[in-house]
Scaffold this motif. Structure first.
Motif: not given
Length: 493
Positions: A20, A24, A223, A249
């Protein structure tokens, strides 16, 4: 001309944290052409994980020399820890020595970055929730820190809520965890005490203290997306002691590499199944069960008559320090006698599999999951309802949220966990009770029977549509990213 700025990411060395973080960063780079990002990577020196180490090696090997905006640097390459002697002459624990060395190397690396990129301004650090120690390094450079929270907003709220309770009640939470239910600001419904995550149950190791450091940050990147957790995000925004939360997210890595031959066989088998007819059982990168529990799952699948795809892997050997899971060379050694023959027309057992690609297949109609947050977001993205079977950490909490708050899951178990320890018995792990074949069968039937599970299927479809809208121009993800970048620019020295 807008300032060219640099963010330094310090992600956690675990698949559920590292992936993640990288995705990101890519979203941020797409939004702002003047932004560059450098990752300071490190491999966990204890309990090494082959998969995350492989990801780190790939990130470094695949970097494009011409791309000056995204770079990866590996720290702690020479760090050696004596796992047989966890104490050190200066009284530091293994983690203390690891973090101390990490901070030193991070400081040197950032100094080098500043010298090499004189035209680019250091704008701040983005740190994993377990690396809040890096905030002190950021302070030395006179730049802000932002926290990357890889779980959901409701979990973040619970984390901060209990950290506040602990601080206001002199380090103890005993009077709270004796109740059956608690009111937590980020949940609509009262939260069951027996589902509290391990960081709340363990108040002695300083895990809750990470949350205190979150409050030092200039912002928290989460997220999640607004339409998945509107109540939790609105609750966080009302608390002025909490930094701004940016729901960027769903951050997902759906670019699965070309399947190996064994994976080709998985998708060939799925291609032969009717739409939404297969229940997929997968329990994350470290989720395994002892033999008695494996047999109960097998009995349940056989009795249910449902088509199934089951990711089954072997536990590490007793006493082994490795967390790497292996595949069974002979499935008959773990499964009930005759199971493979009886279910050969409706089921398939596999080892490791590209989870997101399986969830994307139209034959998959349900997902029995450990309820890790990344797995939940993948289910949201593909609109697959979930049967909850959490294993550790905040997963029971996620299971509760899926069933009671979001409404896109049925309960197989909610209070199962493998990470509890008995303080009265020298911290020995508490072995969870065996979940019976009857319980599992009922859960799978409730998940896969389209007449019984009509409401959760409708909800899963709604969440799928909302997750994709979040990533569209003008969606909540891009709005959050723009707000975050504005925060970074406003905090430039």
């Amino acid at each position: 001309m807008e300032d060219a700025i640099e963010l330094v990411f310090v992600p956690g060395p675990a698949v559920g944290h590292l992936v993640p973080a990288v995705e990101t960063a890519k979203l941020l780079l797409q939004t702002n052409p003047h932004l560059s990002i450098t990752f300071l990577l490190n491999k966990m020196p204890f309990a090494p994980q082959a998969r995350v180490n492989s990801i780190i090696d790939s990130l470094i090997a695949d970097v494009d020399p011409a791309d000056k905006r995204l770079k990866f640097k590996l720290l702690l390459q020479d760090l050696v820890l004596d796992l047989q002697n966890p104490g050190f002459p200066d009284g530091k624990s293994i983690r203390d020595q690891w973090i101390s060395t990490l901070l030193s190397e991070a400081r040197d690396c950032v100094n080098e970055l500043i010298i090499q990129n004189a035209r680019r301004r250091l704008a701040g650090f983005v740190v994993d929730i377990f690396f809040t120690d890096v905030m002190d390094v950021a302070d030395e450079f006179g730049v802000p820190t932002y926290v990357l929270y890889v779980a959901g907003a409701a979990t973040l709220g619970l984390h901060l809520h209990f950290q506040s309770l602990k601080d206001h009640h002199h380090g103890t939470l005993d009077e709270f965890i004796k109740e059956d239910y608690l009111n937590v600001p980020t949940y609509i419904n009262p939260f069951p005490v027996n589902l509290l995550p391990t960081f709340v149950l363990n108040t002695t190791d300083g895990i809750l203290d990470y949350a205190k450091q979150f409050r030092r940050a200039k912002g928290i990147i989460a997220n999640t997306f607004f339409d998945l957790e509107p109540y939790a995000l609105q609750s966080l925004s009302k608390d002025k002691t909490i930094p701004p939360v940016y729901p960027v997210g769903p951050v997902l890595n759906l670019n699965v590499r070309t399947p190996q031959q064994s994976h080709d066989q998985i998708f060939q088998w799925l291609d032969d199944q009717p739409p939404s007819s297969v229940v997929f059982l997968c329990f994350g990168s470290t989720g395994t069960f002892p033999e008695p529990q494996v047999k109960e799952i097998a009995y349940a699948l056989e009795r249910s008559g449902q088509r199934f795809l089951w990711a089954l892997r072997k536990q590490p050997s007793p006493g082994s320090s490795s967390v790497v899971l292996t595949e069974y060379t002979n499935l008959e050694e773990i499964l009930p006698e005759g199971f493979l023959e009886k279910t050969k027309s409706i089921g398939k057992i596999i080892g490791w599999t590209p989870q997101s690609a399986v969830l994307a297949h139209p034959a998959v109609g349900g997902f029995v999951s450990h309820c890790g947050w990344n797995s939940i977001l993948e289910s949201c993205w593909f609109g697959v309802p979930i049967g909850t079977w959490p294993m550790s950490a905040e997963q029971p909490e996620n299971a509760f949220q899926l069933v009671r708050e979001i409404g896109m899951a049925v309960e197989i178990k909610m209070d199962y966990r493998t990470d509890l320890r008995d303080a009265k018995m020298n911290n020995i792990p508490i072995v969870p009770e065996i979940v019976s074949a009857n319980e599992i069968e009922i859960g799978i039937t409730n998940l896969m029977d389209h007449s019984i599970a009509k409401s959760i299927r409708i909800k899963a479809k709604e969440v799928k549509e909302k997750s994709r809208k979040a990533l569209e121009e003008g969606g909540s993800c891009f709005n959050a990213i723009e707000s975050f970048i504005e925060n970074v620019m406003n905090n430039l020295n």
